[in-house]
Design a protein around this motif. Structure first.
Motif, PDB file in Angstrom:
ATOM      1  N   ASP A 196       0.986  -1.140  -0.203  1.00 16.17           N
ATOM      2  CA  ASP A 196      -0.169  -0.130  -0.006  1.00 16.17           C
ATOM      3  C   ASP A 196       1.006   1.201   0.036  1.00 16.17           C
ATOM      4  OD1 ASP A 196      -1.827   1.989   0.438  1.00 16.17           O
ATOM      5  OD2 ASP A 196      -2.793   1.468   2.230  1.00 16.17           O
ATOM      6  N   TYR A 197       1.371   1.586  -1.197  1.00 15.29           N
ATOM      7  CA  TYR A 197       2.266   2.570  -1.359  1.00 15.29           C
ATOM      8  C   TYR A 197       1.597   4.102  -1.316  1.00 15.29           C
ATOM      9  CZ  TYR A 197       5.663  -0.961  -2.659  1.00 15.29           C
ATOM     10  OH  TYR A 197       6.607  -2.257  -2.736  1.00 15.29           O
ATOM     11  N   ASP A 198       0.252   4.137  -1.545  1.00 12.22           N
ATOM     12  CA  ASP A 198      -0.282   5.342  -1.309  1.00 12.22           C
ATOM     13  C   ASP A 198      -1.099   5.505  -0.268  1.00 12.22           C
ATOM     14  OD1 ASP A 198      -2.336   3.625  -2.202  1.00 12.22           O
ATOM     15  OD2 ASP A 198      -2.892   4.635  -3.985  1.00 12.22           O
ATOM     16  N   LYS A 206      -5.364   1.962   1.893  1.00 17.06           N
ATOM     17  CA  LYS A 206      -5.995   0.792   2.476  1.00 17.06           C
ATOM     18  C   LYS A 206      -6.090  -0.251   1.347  1.00 17.06           C
ATOM     19  CE  LYS A 206      -6.154   2.495   6.683  1.00 17.06           C
ATOM     20  NZ  LYS A 206      -5.059   2.253   7.783  1.00 17.06           N
ATOM     21  N   LYS A 207      -5.618  -0.017   0.084  1.00 17.55           N
ATOM     22  CA  LYS A 207      -5.704  -1.043  -0.993  1.00 17.55           C
ATOM     23  C   LYS A 207      -4.342  -1.355  -1.459  1.00 17.55           C
ATOM     24  CE  LYS A 207     -10.163   0.767  -2.464  1.00 17.55           C
ATOM     25  NZ  LYS A 207     -10.719   1.282  -3.375  1.00 17.55           N
ATOM     26  N   THR A 208      -4.276  -2.754  -1.745  1.00 16.50           N
ATOM     27  CA  THR A 208      -2.808  -2.969  -2.290  1.00 16.50           C
ATOM     28  C   THR A 208      -2.508  -2.414  -3.696  1.00 16.50           C
ATOM     29  OG1 THR A 208      -2.769  -5.023  -1.013  1.00 16.50           O
ATOM     30  CG2 THR A 208      -1.170  -5.115  -2.794  1.00 16.50           C
ATOM     31  N   ASP A 209      -1.421  -1.971  -4.023  1.00 15.52           N
ATOM     32  CA  ASP A 209      -1.217  -1.416  -5.325  1.00 15.52           C
ATOM     33  C   ASP A 209      -0.237  -2.391  -5.747  1.00 15.52           C
ATOM     34  OD1 ASP A 209      -1.980   1.188  -4.499  1.00 15.52           O
ATOM     35  OD2 ASP A 209      -0.259   1.495  -3.349  1.00 15.52           O
ATOM     36  N   VAL A 210      -0.204  -2.305  -7.238  1.00 10.86           N
ATOM     37  CA  VAL A 210       0.562  -3.129  -8.052  1.00 10.86           C
ATOM     38  C   VAL A 210       2.058  -2.507  -8.278  1.00 10.86           C
ATOM     39  CG1 VAL A 210       1.127  -4.049 -10.641  1.00 10.86           C
ATOM     40  CG2 VAL A 210      -1.428  -4.009  -9.447  1.00 10.86           C
ATOM     41  N   ALA A 211       2.918  -3.366  -7.819  1.00  9.27           N
ATOM     42  CA  ALA A 211       4.224  -2.784  -8.001  1.00  9.27           C
ATOM     43  C   ALA A 211       5.407  -3.892  -8.409  1.00  9.27           C
ATOM     44  CB  ALA A 211       4.692  -2.088  -6.428  1.00  9.27           C
ATOM     45  N   VAL A 212       6.381  -3.459  -9.002  1.00  9.49           N
ATOM     46  CA  VAL A 212       7.715  -4.352  -9.047  1.00  9.49           C
ATOM     47  C   VAL A 212       8.926  -3.578  -8.858  1.00  9.49           C
ATOM     48  CG1 VAL A 212       6.375  -5.662 -10.957  1.00  9.49           C
ATOM     49  CG2 VAL A 212       7.763  -3.695 -11.748  1.00  9.49           C
ATOM     50  N   VAL A 271       1.602 -12.319  -3.226  1.00 11.75           N
ATOM     51  CA  VAL A 271       0.304 -11.996  -2.371  1.00 11.75           C
ATOM     52  C   VAL A 271       0.969 -10.814  -1.307  1.00 11.75           C
ATOM     53  CG1 VAL A 271      -0.778 -12.804  -0.315  1.00 11.75           C
ATOM     54  CG2 VAL A 271      -0.415 -14.253  -1.950  1.00 11.75           C
ATOM     55  N   SER A 272       0.143  -9.883  -1.176  1.00  7.76           N
ATOM     56  CA  SER A 272       0.581  -8.658  -0.269  1.00  7.76           C
ATOM     57  C   SER A 272       0.536  -9.152   1.116  1.00  7.76           C
ATOM     58  CB  SER A 272      -0.427  -7.396  -0.318  1.00  7.76           C
ATOM     59  OG  SER A 272       0.020  -6.511   0.432  1.00  7.76           O
TER      60      SER A 272
END
Length: 251
Positions: free
Chosen positions: A23-25, A28-34, A246-247
């Motif tokens: 959750d980079y922003d 409370k939601k998981t963000d797509v990140a690589v 999985v986050s």
């Protein structure tokens, strides 16, 4: 690099990238990140709808340790550098940094909120003595737990629902999960899984407790035992060669 997001599918990355969802922003939601090893850069698509962005952090040989180290509800970019046994972390709260020497070159970094103060603690697992060494975010002296044995896979999570990361391992030799309950010092032992599958614990049922889960790299099947019901389910998602993501970051 272009970014685009359609419905529930986040498209991001190239061959060789490492998935680092979180959750980079802070919504409370998981963000797509690589993370891209070729240029030591993080690429993120915020779930809040803002445009994708990148951040250069790390170098060759670093181990990725993203987490919320400053307690602002956002995942911070972080790496552990075995060459100097130092953690390098960005603070999303104020743009500052955490530089902390802790651990040995052969340790496995496994951070989490082991103290329950809302901030992630710098933590390593040492295979040579089967100990978890935890450096509290409060500034207190480090402490350790002896938990696990040779061949175990590390699966920390909040298995008792007290908002504190529990020390836990999955033992392929007897297909059992062993967690040390931070709530009362007891032990959780749950037999579930197949020795060669990849453990991917996470809160899949939203009850605030970590569920026991595996991904089979051959068939692409996910096997999940929900903590809310202890019922097991299987669903197909992925194919051979995919990397499960999985986050593990608690909200």
């Amino acid at each position: 690099m272009s970014y685009f997001d359609t419905d529930d599918y986040g498209y991001l990355g190239v061959t060789g990238d490492i998935p680092v969802p979180g959750d980079y922003d802070g919504d409370k939601k998981t963000d797509v990140a690589v993370f891209r090893p070729s240029n030591s850069t993080w690429y993120v698509i915020p779930s809040g709808g803002a445009g994708g962005y990148s951040y250069a952090w790390g170098t060759t040989g670093d181990k990725l340790v993203p987490g919320d180290y400053d307690g602002d509800g956002k995942t911070d970019f972080g790496v552990f550098r075995p060459s100097d046994q130092t953690w390098y972390i960005t603070k999303s709260s104020n743009g500052g940094y955490i530089f902390q020497a802790f651990g040995n070159a052969t340790d496995i970094p496994i951070p989490g909120d082991y103290g329950g103060d809302g901030k992630w603690d710098i933590t390593v697992y040492r295979p040579s003595d089967n100990k978890w060494y935890i450096l509290p975010s409060t500034g207190a002296s480090f402490f350790s737990y002896t938990w696990g044995t040779s061949g175990d896979k590390l699966v920390p999570g909040d298995y008792d629902g007290d908002c504190i990361t529990d020390v836990a391992v999955y033992r392929p030799s007897d297909t059992t999960w062993y967690a040390y309950k931070s709530s009362d010092g007891g032990t959780i032992a749950v037999t579930y899984g197949v020795a060669n599958d990849v453990p991917q614990p996470g809160d899949f049922d939203g009850d605030g407790r970590t569920d026991y889960a595996f991904w089979n790299s051959s068939s692409g099947d996910w096997h999940i035992k929900k903590s809310s019901t202890l019922g097991a389910s299987t669903f197909d998602w992925g194919q051979s060669g995919d990397v499960p993501a999985v986050s593990i970051y608690p909200q």
